[in-house]
Design an enzyme around this catalytic site. Sequence first.
Site, PDB file in Angstrom:
ATOM      1  CD  GLU A 168      -3.236   0.904   1.736  1.00 24.64           C
ATOM      2  OE1 GLU A 168      -3.585  -0.271   1.920  1.00 24.64           O
ATOM      3  OE2 GLU A 168      -4.004   1.878   1.906  1.00 24.64           O
ATOM      4  CE  LYS A 303      -6.702   2.463   8.456  1.00 22.85           C
ATOM      5  NZ  LYS A 303      -6.226   2.786   7.105  1.00 22.85           N
ATOM      6  CD  GLU A 307      -8.316   5.590   5.719  1.00 24.16           C
ATOM      7  OE1 GLU A 307      -7.391   4.769   5.630  1.00 24.16           O
ATOM      8  OE2 GLU A 307      -8.276   6.731   5.216  1.00 24.16           O
ATOM      9  NE  ARG A 350      -8.688  12.868   7.069  1.00 30.68           N
ATOM     10  CZ  ARG A 350      -8.264  12.193   5.996  1.00 30.68           C
ATOM     11  NH1 ARG A 350      -8.432  12.672   4.783  1.00 30.68           N
ATOM     12  NH2 ARG A 350      -7.690  11.044   6.120  1.00 30.68           N
ATOM     13  CG  ASP A 379      -3.566  10.699   5.172  1.00 29.90           C
ATOM     14  OD1 ASP A 379      -2.619  10.169   5.764  1.00 29.90           O
ATOM     15  OD2 ASP A 379      -4.202  10.135   4.259  1.00 29.90           O
ATOM     16  CD  GLU A 407      -1.274   8.237   0.778  1.00 27.92           C
ATOM     17  OE1 GLU A 407      -0.737   7.848   1.830  1.00 27.92           O
ATOM     18  OE2 GLU A 407      -2.507   8.238   0.605  1.00 27.92           O
TER      19      GLU A 407
END
Length: 690
Positions: A168, A303, A307, A350, A379, A407
Amino acid sequence: MQEYDDCWLRYEEVPEGDLRESYRRLCSHAYVAEESRELGAVREELRRGLGGLLGRDPHLWQHPPRTVDGFLAVGTPGDMDVVAQAVDEDRVADLDEGGYVITTGEWEGIDTLVVSASSDRGLVYGTFHLLRLMATHESIADVDIVEEPASPDRLINHWDNPFRGSMERGYAGQSIFDFERLPDLRERYRDYARLLASVGINGIVLNNVNTQIPGRESASDAMEELEGWRLLESRHLENLTGLASLFRRYGIRTYLSVNFGAPEKVGDLDTSDPNDPEVAEWWAEKADEVYDLIPDFGGFLVKADSEGQPGPYNYDADHVDGANVLAEALEPHGGRVWWRAFVYGSHKDRAVQQYDTFEPLDGEFHDNVTIQVKNGPIDFQPREPVSPVFGQMPETDLGLELQITGEYTGQHVHACYHVPMWKEVLEFDTDPEGHGKQVKDLFTDPGTGMAGVGGPGEDRSWTGHYLAQANLYGYGRLAWDPDLSTEEITDEWVKQTFGTDPDVVETVTEIMHGTWPAVIDYSTGGIGLMHMMYNGSAYLENHYDPGPEEWPGYTGITEDGIGKDRNSKGNGYAQQYPDALADMYDDPESCPEELLLFFHHLPWDHELADGRTVIQTLYDNLFAGVEEVQRLRDEWRTLEGEVDEERFRHVAERFDEQVEHAGVWRDRLAEHFYEYAAIPDEQGRVPRED
Ligand code: GCV
């Protein structure tokens, strides 16, 4: 040609001359005593490193050599007299775990260079430090170095999707781990361990924190099934022992990301309720099983309730219940739970949620729980304010999560050096009028530490972009010593990676330092906007291309202005910080300009300190960012012939793509701002003629 790059462990021969002579005099003979597993790694590294640097194989001894001019000794004072003569036992005994001394001494009239520590792990780090000194052409004649790590835990969170061969947010091809083939080990695992140990990493979480399919509505057919949770099955755990043992040789403990629903998914319970005694029992037995196989296992990373991953909320329990049940299971074995604070969803913005969720729980987690918090509240954006959680949970062990992988910073097609960003985070004062602690001061006690997200892949370069290797290097160096300056880290990395020619060093250094500011400018406009990327519809959202219209909630864009009122007029996010910071952020006059629109919705024609308006500043920064990347690309091209062809070409091509794609970002954002503001650029660049 070797299948993959050596990164910063190239060990190129030192040119003939006084320096090489002095290295040869002290290091052609190396005495490394006992053959503990870690010392085996030391011997191997010395053979490889000294062989390369000195241009000839070193002689490795298991006793002190007598007929030589000088020699290197690596060991503890307790085990080796030679070492004890140069280093007093107390000097190393007092060092934190992993600390070491490199100094000179004498034994029976022979000069010695000594690497000493109280633990084998310290000897591994000391050895890599010595080799680094030589690879960067520093003198070792009169060294007296004492080092110990700032953070006790320095982890890599390797987001591998086991059995899928994918990573990922990995931008370097397939994953290097082949869980299907374990217990078979690959040479590359050892080289990965070497790279990590060389910068002081002492723990690796082998798998992605997403251990099952995220239950997102946007999931498409392209989505792959995630089965990381299976690693807790006995048949897979058994296969991990060899890998864990390989990492152990380099002082690296193994950790796993676990699925909170494991009692149901892996076991056969009908609940994973953390308050159910059977669930607690299941975790305790699982922990026993893990430790039987991997005695130095580090712990579980979780986690939860985020999500689409299950968590305590599924069972009417909270994060304390969730983390503590796992902590109790690990506690008898000395393991830790790393519980992530990355939760969002129930709040409109968020940014507000993490502090709201976790701060009230301060003091309620068990001693072996670390709450792992991303550097910013959103993020891993190119620039974010520092999370307000830091400094405000004094009764809780915290971990700082940084993203090594790019990312949101161009996904390793773009060059973006993260070290300056992390320095900014680490040096942020979390409470200027209170305890005055900088972020870096929060990660020095036992139980605290750092977690760097991002694992290398099968690509030749490991990271997909040769220059992105610097982020892995820099993360480790900062976790070891957050007081190192960006300049020091870059200098070390460039010299080890591209050699010590001063012109090459200067050019590469300058390029590296230019990258992050450029990315901020062309992909955010430079005054606090973020999260304007294209999402796409698959589970692994794109996050590479621009898509500002998808996320108006993040930018607060309207026809009147832009920015979010995360302040006392708005959702009160600024007020989550201690007073001095809250006051600073709350007033547009005192709010740092680079974060202005994160905290304030301002009219398009609002004037900034230099007299330019908000809209004009955004246009100017977008254009400046692209020009800067063009300049960096041109600078890189001057290195043709100075850097080996393979790396020269690869980086040159990537820069071409970056220039082109930065232009796409600039145009898309500029157009988007213009659509709302209807104010053209003073320099006539927006709207575009065509
Ligand atoms: C592992 C973001 C990323 C996800 C990542 C998540 C997290 O949402 O896009 O890929 O999932 O953060 O940190 O858990």
